[in-house]
Design an enzyme around this catalytic site. Structure first.
Site, PDB file in Angstrom:
ATOM      1  N   VAL A  40       0.836  -1.198   0.000  1.00 50.37           N
ATOM      2  CA  VAL A  40       0.000   0.000   0.000  1.00 50.37           C
ATOM      3  C   VAL A  40       0.880   1.260   0.000  1.00 50.37           C
ATOM      4  O   VAL A  40       0.526   2.286  -0.615  1.00 50.37           O
ATOM      5  CB  VAL A  40      -1.001  -0.038   1.169  1.00 50.37           C
ATOM      6  N   ASP A  41       2.027   1.185   0.629  1.00 52.49           N
ATOM      7  CA  ASP A  41       2.946   2.329   0.642  1.00 52.49           C
ATOM      8  C   ASP A  41       3.381   2.686  -0.786  1.00 52.49           C
ATOM      9  O   ASP A  41       3.341   3.859  -1.189  1.00 52.49           O
ATOM     10  CB  ASP A  41       4.167   1.962   1.505  1.00 52.49           C
ATOM     11  N   SER A 128      -0.220  -3.753   8.609  1.00 56.93           N
ATOM     12  CA  SER A 128       0.648  -4.879   9.052  1.00 56.93           C
ATOM     13  C   SER A 128       0.280  -6.244   8.472  1.00 56.93           C
ATOM     14  O   SER A 128       0.938  -7.231   8.797  1.00 56.93           O
ATOM     15  CB  SER A 128       0.704  -5.021  10.582  1.00 56.93           C
TER      16      SER A 128
HETATM   17  P1  ADP Z   1       2.530  -3.879   5.974  1.00 58.14           P
HETATM   18  O1  ADP Z   1       4.004  -3.721   5.683  1.00 58.14           O
HETATM   19  O2  ADP Z   1       2.044  -2.961   7.060  1.00 58.14           O
HETATM   20  O3  ADP Z   1       2.148  -5.312   6.162  1.00 58.14           O
HETATM   21  P2  ADP Z   1       1.496  -3.881   3.211  1.00 58.14           P
HETATM   22  O4  ADP Z   1       1.388  -2.730   2.303  1.00 58.14           O
HETATM   23  O5  ADP Z   1       2.482  -4.960   2.830  1.00 58.14           O
HETATM   24  O6  ADP Z   1       1.806  -3.285   4.666  1.00 58.14           O
HETATM   25  O7  ADP Z   1       0.063  -4.552   3.383  1.00 58.14           O
HETATM   26  C1  ADP Z   1      -0.962  -4.031   4.177  1.00 58.14           C
HETATM   27  C2  ADP Z   1      -2.316  -4.351   3.560  1.00 58.14           C
HETATM   28  O8  ADP Z   1      -2.571  -3.406   2.522  1.00 58.14           O
HETATM   29  C3  ADP Z   1      -2.437  -5.740   2.930  1.00 58.14           C
HETATM   30  O9  ADP Z   1      -3.633  -6.348   3.421  1.00 58.14           O
HETATM   31  C4  ADP Z   1      -2.551  -5.451   1.436  1.00 58.14           C
HETATM   32  O10 ADP Z   1      -3.398  -6.391   0.772  1.00 58.14           O
HETATM   33  C5  ADP Z   1      -3.201  -4.092   1.439  1.00 58.14           C
HETATM   34  N1  ADP Z   1      -3.011  -3.259   0.232  1.00 58.14           N
HETATM   35  C6  ADP Z   1      -2.001  -3.260  -0.667  1.00 58.14           C
HETATM   36  N2  ADP Z   1      -2.199  -2.313  -1.618  1.00 58.14           N
HETATM   37  C7  ADP Z   1      -3.361  -1.696  -1.288  1.00 58.14           C
HETATM   38  C8  ADP Z   1      -4.135  -0.636  -1.874  1.00 58.14           C
HETATM   39  N3  ADP Z   1      -3.736   0.001  -2.993  1.00 58.14           N
HETATM   40  N4  ADP Z   1      -5.291  -0.262  -1.271  1.00 58.14           N
HETATM   41  C9  ADP Z   1      -5.710  -0.873  -0.125  1.00 58.14           C
HETATM   42  N5  ADP Z   1      -5.037  -1.868   0.469  1.00 58.14           N
HETATM   43  C10 ADP Z   1      -3.886  -2.288  -0.102  1.00 58.14           C
END
Ligand code: ADP
Length: 191
Positions: A40-41, A128
């Site tokens: 998501v980042d 997370s």
């Molecule tokens: P972390 O490092 O905190 O685990 P991640 O980005 O790897 O963060 O994942 C956190 C959640 O965000 C996961 O459930 C993933 O499926 C979700 N995610 C990834 N991209 C997006 C997006 N564009 N919009 C909403 N959720 C997302």
């Protein structure tokens, strides 16, 4: 989309890409060095443009690392929001290292920050549960409990909280758990 009504406030469970949610604040699942990553980042920085990272560079110079459970604020660049809150979730180890309290703190801290700024709407990803490997169902319970308790206890400006799931199976987990936790829910077409 499922809506949980908590008095005059609304908790929405929404299957979407969080970068497309029009709200006052989009919450990012950041890492402690605020340096950008995948998941998501990556999506937030791609959609928001480079100015978000420029602001984070300045914050990093000032504070160094951002500990798990806390968050920092930047503008939202090209995203349909005013701010991004970069919340640092815990890396899941064994479940005995304070992960649950840190995850709950991410949600509470961001809601407090939104209230301090007198904002009305905020969307959260499932912090997370990707690269940081927090078990999805437990993280979902923490998100639902923390946000619903906060909305019940606070009378300020925050009236809409969107918990955003990236795919249909994650969305089902949120809806099923909310049902088991006996929230009363209504379906609505996503907007
Ligand atoms: P972390 O490092 O905190 O685990 P991640 O980005 O790897 O963060 O994942 C956190 C959640 O965000 C996961 O459930 C993933 O499926 C979700 N995610 C990834 N991209 C997006 C997006 N564009 N919009 C909403 N959720 C997302």
């Amino acid at each position: 989309m499922q809506i949980i009504n908590l008095g005059p406030r609304e908790l929405q469970l929404l299957e979407s890409d969080i970068t497309k949610t029009a709200v006052d604040v989009i919450v990012n699942a950041a890492n402690s060095h605020l340096g950008g990553g995948g998941g998501v980042d990556g999506a937030i920085h791609r959609a928001g443009g480079p100015e978000i990272m420029h602001e984070l560079d300045t914050i990093r110079q000032r504070i160094g690392r951002c500990p798990a459970g806390s968050a920092v604020v930047t503008g939202a660049g090209k995203l349909p929001a005013q701010f991004v809150f970069h919340a640092v979730g815990p890396i899941y180890r064994d479940g005995q290292s304070g992960e649950a309290a840190q995850l709950s703190s991410c949600y509470r801290t961001c809601l407090d920050m939104a209230a301090d700024r007198r904002l009305a709407s905020i969307s959260f990803p499932s912090i997370s549960t990707g690269a940081y490997r927090f078990p999805f169902e437990e993280a979902t319970r923490i998100a639902l409990e923390t946000v619903s308790q906060w909305l019940t206890l606070h009378n300020g400006t925050v009236h809409t909280v969107k918990l955003v799931q990236f795919d249909a199976s994650d969305h089902r987990v949120y809806c099923n758990l909310a049902y088991k936790m006996q929230f009363s829910m209504a379906s609505k077409a996503s907007s």
